[in-house]
Design an enzyme around this catalytic site. Structure first.
Site, mmCIF file in Angstrom:
data_model
loop_
_atom_site.group_PDB
_atom_site.id
_atom_site.type_symbol
_atom_site.label_atom_id
_atom_site.label_comp_id
_atom_site.label_asym_id
_atom_site.label_seq_id
_atom_site.Cartn_x
_atom_site.Cartn_y
_atom_site.Cartn_z
ATOM 1 N N GLU A 189 -9.797 -1.643 5.055
ATOM 2 C CA GLU A 189 -10.510 -1.512 6.201
ATOM 3 C C GLU A 189 -11.788 -2.156 6.579
ATOM 4 O O GLU A 189 -12.106 -3.051 5.460
ATOM 5 C CB GLU A 189 -10.917 0.012 6.069
ATOM 6 C CG GLU A 189 -9.778 1.068 5.940
ATOM 7 C CD GLU A 189 -9.045 1.218 7.279
ATOM 8 O OE1 GLU A 189 -9.022 0.437 7.955
ATOM 9 O OE2 GLU A 189 -8.203 2.489 7.297
ATOM 10 N N HIS A 207 -7.347 -4.924 9.894
ATOM 11 C CA HIS A 207 -7.130 -4.658 8.477
ATOM 12 C C HIS A 207 -5.871 -5.142 8.010
ATOM 13 O O HIS A 207 -4.852 -5.038 8.769
ATOM 14 C CB HIS A 207 -7.504 -3.088 8.274
ATOM 15 C CG HIS A 207 -6.621 -2.328 8.618
ATOM 16 N ND1 HIS A 207 -6.740 -1.117 9.642
ATOM 17 C CD2 HIS A 207 -5.189 -2.096 8.116
ATOM 18 C CE1 HIS A 207 -5.471 -0.594 9.626
ATOM 19 N NE2 HIS A 207 -4.642 -0.828 8.808
ATOM 20 N N ASP A 251 0.759 -1.162 0.101
ATOM 21 C CA ASP A 251 -0.142 -0.117 -0.003
ATOM 22 C C ASP A 251 1.152 1.076 -0.046
ATOM 23 O O ASP A 251 2.046 1.313 0.190
ATOM 24 C CB ASP A 251 -0.917 -0.011 1.245
ATOM 25 C CG ASP A 251 -0.185 -0.452 2.643
ATOM 26 O OD1 ASP A 251 0.825 -0.410 2.517
ATOM 27 O OD2 ASP A 251 -1.127 -0.813 3.399
ATOM 28 N N ASP A 278 -7.693 -2.802 14.070
ATOM 29 C CA ASP A 278 -8.919 -3.207 13.857
ATOM 30 C C ASP A 278 -9.107 -4.472 12.703
ATOM 31 O O ASP A 278 -10.143 -4.650 12.087
ATOM 32 C CB ASP A 278 -9.872 -1.971 13.213
ATOM 33 C CG ASP A 278 -9.093 -1.570 12.017
ATOM 34 O OD1 ASP A 278 -8.201 -1.931 11.429
ATOM 35 O OD2 ASP A 278 -9.577 -0.619 11.367
#
Ligand code: GLP
Length: 268
Positions: free
Chosen positions: A148, A143, A72, A141
């Site tokens: 996400e 991801h 990313d 979380d």
């Protein structure tokens, strides 16, 4: 799925680096046969990169016939910005090893056409013959890359808006100021990572403990995108003790009982 539990961060980093080293050696890369690695950024993989650099400096590992694809990159910050993933990769890894820069692929978050950039990244992966080993980290979380919560589990490389949680978690890298954190990123999709022959996820620290529990002890859910790898034929989670704090004692005992098998993969 395999879960490898090491005592602490340093031990987990060393284990992961040895695993990568041994995979590359076993593959015997050459001019006609490149080993293709998927790579993450973040604080978690830093220890692994350090060890890989050490192996290289000791003459035990070459990246001459390795191609890399990073997961990313932020949209809209210059590639020489200290928080860009281009800068991170160069400073923490590429400048210390013998990889040909032309073989180190990163998404360009400043490309004039971001959709085209994402599509061409997928094509570059395909042209390289696919990823042999995709290494990833996760956010608290759950991801993976910048996929996400709520991301499609069959997603491909694309432009994503970042979740508030991620922006807050990453503000520490931007002087603690959430307003300075880019709001968008380019990211490989969950499906892109799932296509790799093998996936190794690094999870360390108590802040990731709940995500690890969601990843392996509950069902697959797009709200915890890392849980998808339950369906990958060759997924490996490498973690430290702290990351296991939300797991059942039974789960931890079970996987620790298999350590002698896992450790065969990292012998010198
Ligand atoms: C960012 C990256 C992820 C990375 C995550 C965790 O959100 N896009 O690829 O896994 O941070 O970073 P850290 O290892 O610093 O906790």
């Amino acid at each position: 799925m395999r879960l490898v539990i090491l005592d602490d961060y340093d031990a987990a980093s060393e284990w992961a680096a040895k695993y990568v080293r041994n995979r590359i050696h076993k593959f015997k890369p050459g001019p006609e046969k490149y080993f293709v690695l998927g790579l993450p950024t973040g604080s978690t993989p830093l220890g692994m990169y350090k060890k890989l650099i050490e192996f290289h400096q000791q003459g035990k590992l070459s990246f001459k016939y390795v191609k890399t694809f990073n997961m990313d990159e932020y949209v809209g910050i210059p590639s020489d910005h200290p928080e860009s993933y281009h800068y991170y990769m160069y400073e923490n890894f590429f400048k210390h090893i013998d990889i040909d820069p032309a073989n180190a692929h990163l998404l360009d978050g400043n490309a004039p056409d971001l959709v085209k950039e994402c599509d061409s990244f997928e094509k570059r992966i395909t042209d390289a013959g696919g990823v042999h080993l995709f290494i990833g980290g996760i956010g608290p979380d759950g991801h993976i890359a910048f996929n996400e919560p709520g991301s499609s589990l069959v997603s491909r490389t694309r432009v994503k808006s970042l979740a508030v949680d991620t922006i807050q978690a990453n503000a520490r890298f931007f002087g603690g100021d959430v307003n300075k954190v880019p709001k968008m990123a380019l990211t490989v999709g969950v499906g892109t990572v799932m296509d790799a022959d093998e996936v190794m996820i690094l999870i360390t620290g108590v802040s990731k403990a709940f995500a690890l529990y969601k990843a392996i002890e509950e069902g697959i859910s797009h709200m915890w995108t890392v849980s998808t790898f339950q369906q990958h034929p060759k997924a490996l989670f490498v973690c430290d003790e702290d990351a296991t704090l939300e797991l059942r004692v039974k789960t931890v005992k079970y996987f620790k009982g298999l350590m002698h098998v896992h450790n065969q993969e990292v012998q010198d």
